[in-house]
Design an enzyme around this catalytic site. Structure first.
Site, short mmCIF file in Angstrom:
data_model
loop_
_atom_site.label_atom_id
_atom_site.label_comp_id
_atom_site.label_asym_id
_atom_site.label_seq_id
_atom_site.Cartn_x
_atom_site.Cartn_y
_atom_site.Cartn_z
N MET A 63 0.76 -1.17 0.26
CA MET A 63 -0.07 0.15 0.10
C MET A 63 0.79 1.22 0.17
SD MET A 63 -3.30 -0.67 2.62
CE MET A 63 -2.41 -1.00 4.00
N THR A 104 11.82 -2.94 2.41
CA THR A 104 11.24 -4.10 2.91
C THR A 104 11.86 -5.42 2.92
OG1 THR A 104 8.94 -4.98 3.53
CG2 THR A 104 9.50 -4.32 1.06
N LYS A 119 15.94 -5.41 4.83
CA LYS A 119 16.10 -4.51 6.06
C LYS A 119 17.41 -4.40 6.73
CE LYS A 119 11.27 -3.97 6.81
NZ LYS A 119 10.33 -3.75 7.89
N ASN A 139 14.39 0.82 7.38
CA ASN A 139 13.34 0.48 6.35
C ASN A 139 13.09 2.01 5.51
OD1 ASN A 139 12.03 2.45 8.27
ND2 ASN A 139 9.94 1.47 7.78
N ASP A 171 9.67 2.19 11.11
CA ASP A 171 8.77 1.03 11.88
C ASP A 171 8.62 1.27 13.23
OD1 ASP A 171 8.40 -0.26 9.39
OD2 ASP A 171 9.97 -1.79 9.68
N GLY A 207 6.48 -13.13 19.36
CA GLY A 207 7.13 -13.26 18.12
C GLY A 207 8.51 -12.59 18.50
N GLY A 257 10.69 -11.86 15.31
CA GLY A 257 11.18 -11.63 13.99
C GLY A 257 11.67 -9.81 14.02
N ASN A 285 8.19 -16.40 22.36
CA ASN A 285 8.52 -16.69 20.92
C ASN A 285 8.31 -18.50 21.03
OD1 ASN A 285 8.55 -16.20 18.11
ND2 ASN A 285 10.60 -17.33 18.14
N ARG A 286 7.68 -18.87 20.04
CA ARG A 286 7.51 -20.44 19.68
C ARG A 286 8.96 -21.09 19.77
NH1 ARG A 286 5.09 -22.04 13.89
NH2 ARG A 286 6.91 -21.08 13.50
N LYS A 289 15.37 -17.61 20.07
CA LYS A 289 15.23 -16.40 19.30
C LYS A 289 14.73 -15.42 20.18
CE LYS A 289 13.92 -18.13 14.68
NZ LYS A 289 12.91 -18.07 13.68
#
Ligand code: ATR
Length: 267
Positions: free
Chosen positions: A15, A61, A65, A86, A101, A123, A125, A147-148, A152
């Protein structure tokens, strides 16, 4: 005519051209903003052209980055602390990198009467790094990250002075702000997923989703039903873009007009 654009690979739908071209038109600025798919192999040659073409500013993006940092003359402290850029802009002859960001994450929280005392980021990332950097810049005293893949989260916790929270126990403590940066809730296969159980929201908390498609994720819907304030990912997208536009032109887009434009583009 000044030339701006976004680079990424694969670029997919974005966008950003809609937002920036609208801003140029509204403010009578002679400039255009394009979408340039640039593969990782082509990043070096492309960055060479940025200096000669000339390109007045760039949005960057995934997956560039981090890689783009090697081609810059300078970076802001903010971009350095996130470890990602970014936005590229010129300061005289210097090609500079910023991370708007982080500014996008912060902006919707700036108008609050009081800041939450704690925030958990779900998360680990790039979006989680921006969220942690933003919450730290705002001065939220206690930060957590879950985080899963635990390793990380441990790394991010160390980088940002946050507590590493076990993914399976993420809902055990009360948090003033819960920020989802995972794809859980995104349209497609994940649309019906959520990172937080509906009966585990504390009333008065703020639920903040980085996902903006759909606008009302299950996470935000259930948070609102539980009496929480909610912030949609559209706000972060909008404000990172407004901050880029300001860096490039020194002017402010009309915020409400830009929000309406993006809402229209999403619907
Ligand atoms: P971004 O740059 O947008 O932050 P990313 O780097 O792909 O995207 O990070 C996505 C995050 O969402 C990761 O932390 C990922 O967890 P893993 O590190 O374990 O891969 C998390 N994530 C993705 N799918 C998930 C799922 N189904 N459940 C929980 N977490 C998930």
């Amino acid at each position: 005519m000044k030339s701006f654009g976004i680079i990424g690979w694969p670029l997919g739908h974005t966008m950003s051209p809609t937002l920036h071209n609208w801003g140029f038109e509204q403010l009578g600025i002679d400039a255009g903003y394009a979408a340039w798919p640039v593969s990782p192999d082509d990043l070096g040659p492309f960055m060479g052209q940025v200096r000669t073409r000339p390109i007045s500013g760039l949005s960057v993006t995934i997956p560039h980055k981090q890689a783009v940092m090697a081609f810059l003359d300078r970076m802001t402290d903010r971009a350095r602390s996130v470890g990602a850029v970014n936005t590229l802009y010129w300061d005289g002859e210097d090609l500079c990198g910023e991370n708007t960001d982080v500014l996008g994450v912060i902006a919707p929280l700036k108008g609050l009467d009081s800041l939450p005392a704690s925030a958990i980021v779900l998360g680990a990332g790039g979006a989680a790094r921006a969220a942690l950097a933003g919450f730290r810049e705002l001065g939220i005293p206690h930060l957590g990250v879950a985080n899963r893949t635990r390793s990380k989260a441990e790394r991010l916790a160390a980088d940002f002075g946050a507590t590493c929270v076990d993914w399976d126990h993420r809902m055990d403590a009360e948090w003033g702000l819960i920020c989802n940066t995972t794809p859980l809730g995104m349209s497609g296969d994940m649309a019906d997923a959520t990172p937080w159980d509906r009966d585990r929201f504390s009333p008065g908390a703020i639920a903040y989703d980085i996902v903006y498609n759909p606008l009302q994720t299950r996470f935000l819907r259930e948070a609102a039903q539980a009496g929480c304030a909610t912030i949609s990912g559209l706000e972060m997208f909008l404000h990172q873009g407004l901050a880029q536009f300001r860096l490039w032109t020194g002017r402010d887009m009309n915020e409400n007009g830009a929000r309406a434009l993006l809402l229209d583009a999403l619907n």
